[in-house]
Design a protein around this motif. Sequence first.
Motif, PDB file in Angstrom:
ATOM      1  N   LEU A  38       9.268 -52.740 -37.111  1.00 15.69           N
ATOM      2  CA  LEU A  38      10.527 -52.649 -36.370  1.00 15.69           C
ATOM      3  C   LEU A  38      10.314 -52.888 -34.877  1.00 15.69           C
ATOM      4  O   LEU A  38      11.065 -53.633 -34.241  1.00 15.69           O
ATOM      5  N   GLN A  42      11.664 -55.932 -32.430  1.00 16.67           N
ATOM      6  CA  GLN A  42      12.667 -55.357 -31.537  1.00 16.67           C
ATOM      7  C   GLN A  42      13.909 -54.892 -32.294  1.00 16.67           C
ATOM      8  O   GLN A  42      15.046 -55.149 -31.907  1.00 16.67           O
ATOM      9  N   MET A  43      13.662 -54.194 -33.396  1.00 13.38           N
ATOM     10  CA  MET A  43      14.735 -53.627 -34.211  1.00 13.38           C
ATOM     11  C   MET A  43      14.769 -52.120 -33.960  1.00 13.38           C
ATOM     12  O   MET A  43      13.734 -51.518 -33.682  1.00 13.38           O
ATOM     13  N   PRO A  44      15.942 -51.504 -34.050  1.00 10.01           N
ATOM     14  CA  PRO A  44      16.013 -50.060 -33.799  1.00 10.01           C
ATOM     15  C   PRO A  44      15.274 -49.252 -34.866  1.00 10.01           C
ATOM     16  O   PRO A  44      15.290 -49.599 -36.044  1.00 10.01           O
ATOM     17  N   ILE A  45      14.641 -48.186 -34.425  1.00 14.43           N
ATOM     18  CA  ILE A  45      13.943 -47.274 -35.341  1.00 14.43           C
ATOM     19  C   ILE A  45      14.942 -46.209 -35.769  1.00 14.43           C
ATOM     20  O   ILE A  45      15.546 -45.553 -34.919  1.00 14.43           O
ATOM     21  N   GLU A  47      16.823 -42.877 -36.697  1.00  9.32           N
ATOM     22  CA  GLU A  47      16.671 -41.541 -36.106  1.00  9.32           C
ATOM     23  C   GLU A  47      15.676 -40.672 -36.875  1.00  9.32           C
ATOM     24  O   GLU A  47      14.854 -39.990 -36.289  1.00  9.32           O
ATOM     25  N   ARG A  50      11.960 -41.462 -36.000  1.00  7.33           N
ATOM     26  CA  ARG A  50      11.479 -41.339 -34.623  1.00  7.33           C
ATOM     27  C   ARG A  50      10.757 -40.016 -34.431  1.00  7.33           C
ATOM     28  O   ARG A  50      11.214 -38.991 -34.912  1.00  7.33           O
ATOM     29  N   ASP A  99       5.760 -43.514 -24.871  1.00  9.96           N
ATOM     30  CA  ASP A  99       6.993 -44.202 -24.483  1.00  9.96           C
ATOM     31  C   ASP A  99       6.893 -44.626 -23.026  1.00  9.96           C
ATOM     32  O   ASP A  99       7.561 -45.555 -22.589  1.00  9.96           O
ATOM     33  N   HIS A 127       6.901 -52.713 -25.072  1.00  8.16           N
ATOM     34  CA  HIS A 127       8.108 -51.883 -24.974  1.00  8.16           C
ATOM     35  C   HIS A 127       7.890 -50.634 -24.107  1.00  8.16           C
ATOM     36  O   HIS A 127       8.838 -49.985 -23.693  1.00  8.16           O
TER      37      HIS A 127
END
Length: 171
Positions: A38, A42-45, A47, A50, A99, A127
């Motif tokens: 993902l 660049q795809m959303p992880i 919820e 995470r 992050d 990222h």
Amino acid sequence: DVSFQTVLRWIQRGTLKSYKLPGRGDNRICVSDFIEFLARHQMPIPEGLRPSGHRALVVEDDSVAAVIISETLARHGFATEVAYNGFSAGAQLTTFHPDLVTLDLQMPEISGHDVIQFIRNSELLKHIRILVVSAMEPKELRKAEVEGADDTLRKPVDPAALLKKVSKLVK
């Protein structure tokens, strides 16, 4: 939110790592491989996948500054680790999965500029948000931003200013 057939095509093309169960031959995907996939695309992880809280890697050869930065971030919900040189930072980037990286520019052996380049040239790391924390001249700080740093902060570290910049970078 993708079809089963799309996932099978990703597996068949080798873009999504999986393994087959013996006997039935059903595909299984490790969560870490899925999250890496993902991020790479660049795809959303989702919820539920995470990790809770944010992670910050403090890259700083001055132990006093490292403690100030690390403890300030930890008090505000960050899991933190410290790398005291650029070489250690490279290893921790791939194992700790931060992050955010706070980064001194002047370090022995591998400079902060080299670490910025390493992060920005890596598909798996680009990222990561980079906050340069340095006592160097404004010209050097601007150079770091051109190289890929997201923001800069001058030393000595003011914890309130640090938190303000970090909150803008990591939502």
